[in-house]
Design a protein around this motif. Structure first.
Motif: not given
Length: 346
Positions: A112-114
């Motif tokens: 996931r982004d982050g």
């Protein structure tokens, strides 16, 4: 803790499961491909998983069984069609009770982004009847509880708190399964009945923590209600591990150490080992995990003389080189791996 989405397609006989974790794709993937980790989280909390075969590579096969209080209630098998490290697993999944209904599952591990991981599971079945039957069987409970356990395994609880949670849950399942008349059954420990295994774990650990860390506990009436006493005891110890603060345990033999480390080193391992005794006393076959048994035995061999001199264990029992790691460990500490309770009427 994230919610688990379970989606059924109206046009094709599939089930899609989506779940997010605050762990890396590498960690989530490993929890699916490492049999020792997989067995700790898969399925509902009321069951334990026993790995029967596991070849975690492309072209390999697998099989596991679900037990409740040491008794098998379901078994599954399949093959690994493709294993792509940290990205994708494709396997077949078959319930032994319905061998003609084979599902093809694709698991993808997306970063996931982050940070974190989104796990997607797409299960394709041969027809709608099979798919709908699975959905109505209560599989959603097992899936959701399993991923909740995986969340805990990946970091909701870590270290001593997580290990106690897992080992105490196995012992609790045995305690809960016992009938009133079972508590007088003999155990593999000389002069101990089944209830004495529970008494030992409760009494020595509470005394150990009260004397060494000044932690006061309520008195538990184990004889009157072993199940209630054990549940309260587990809750008391888990509360300490979940919030150890800066408490230190002082003991003339061990020196000073953080209380959670002391519990993990001296008590949690005792729960794990004594689950073998209680299972045997109840006429069940225990499964301590072969890899963990082998590691424990390797750690104990260098200090064998000290362990023998302490009186904790009886004389080692001779056993063949081809014996399982669990049987070798039990024989090392003086238990007969093939011991069975001789109870009139059994």
């Amino acid at each position: 803790m994230y919610e688990t989405e379970i989606l059924a397609d109206e046009k094709v006989p599939t089930i899609e499961i989506v779940r997010e974790f605050d762990a890396t794709p590498e960690q989530v993937f490993r929890a699916h491909i490492d049999p020792e980790l997989y067995r700790q989280w898969v399925g509902p909390r009321s069951l334990t998983t026993r790995i029967l075969k596991w070849e975690g590579h492309t072209g390999g096969c697998w099989a596991f069984a679900n037990d409740r209080a040491g008794k098998e209630i379901a078994a599954f098998f399949g093959s690994f069609h493709e294993v792509r490290d940290n990205e994708r697993i494709v396997w077949t999944f078959t319930y032994e009770g319905q061998p003609d209904s084979v599902a093809l599952e694709t698991l993808t591990f997306e970063g996931r982004d982050g940070g974190g991981t989104r796990l997607r599971v797409l299960s394709v079945m041969s027809d709608f009847a099979t798919r709908d039957g699975m959905l109505s069987s209560g599989m959603d409970v097992g899936v959701k509880e399993g991923y909740d356990k995986l969340d805990e395994l990946l970091g909701q609880r870590t270290g001593p708190a997580q290990q106690h949670l897992q080992d105490a849950a196995v012992f609790t399942a045995l305690v809960v399964s016992a009938l009133p008349e079972d508590w007088s059954r003999p155990s593999p420990v000389s002069d101990w009945a089944a209830i004495d295994v529970v008494k030992h774990l409760i009494e020595w650990s509470r005394g150990f923590l009260a004397g060494g860390a000044g932690i006061e506990f309520q008195t538990l009436d184990i004889e009157a209600d072993p199940k209630a006493a054990w549940r309260q005891h587990v809750a008391d110890i888990q509360a300490i591990l979940d919030d150890p603060s800066d408490r230190v345990l002082s003991n003339p033999h061990t020196g000073d150490m953080p209380v959670d480390k002391a519990i993990a080193m001296f008590y949690t391992a005792d729960i794990w080992m004594h689950s073998w005794d209680l299972a045997k006393a109840l006429g069940l076959e225990p499964d301590l995990g072969q890899e963990r048994c082998a590691a424990a035995l390797d750690a104990m061999r260098p200090m064998e003389q000290m362990l023998r001199d302490s009186g904790q264990y009886g004389p080692a029992i001779s056993i063949g080189d081809d014996a399982s790691a669990q049987d070798k460990l039990m024989a090392f500490i003086g238990r007969d791996p093939h011991w069975k309770a001789q109870v009139p009427g059994d």
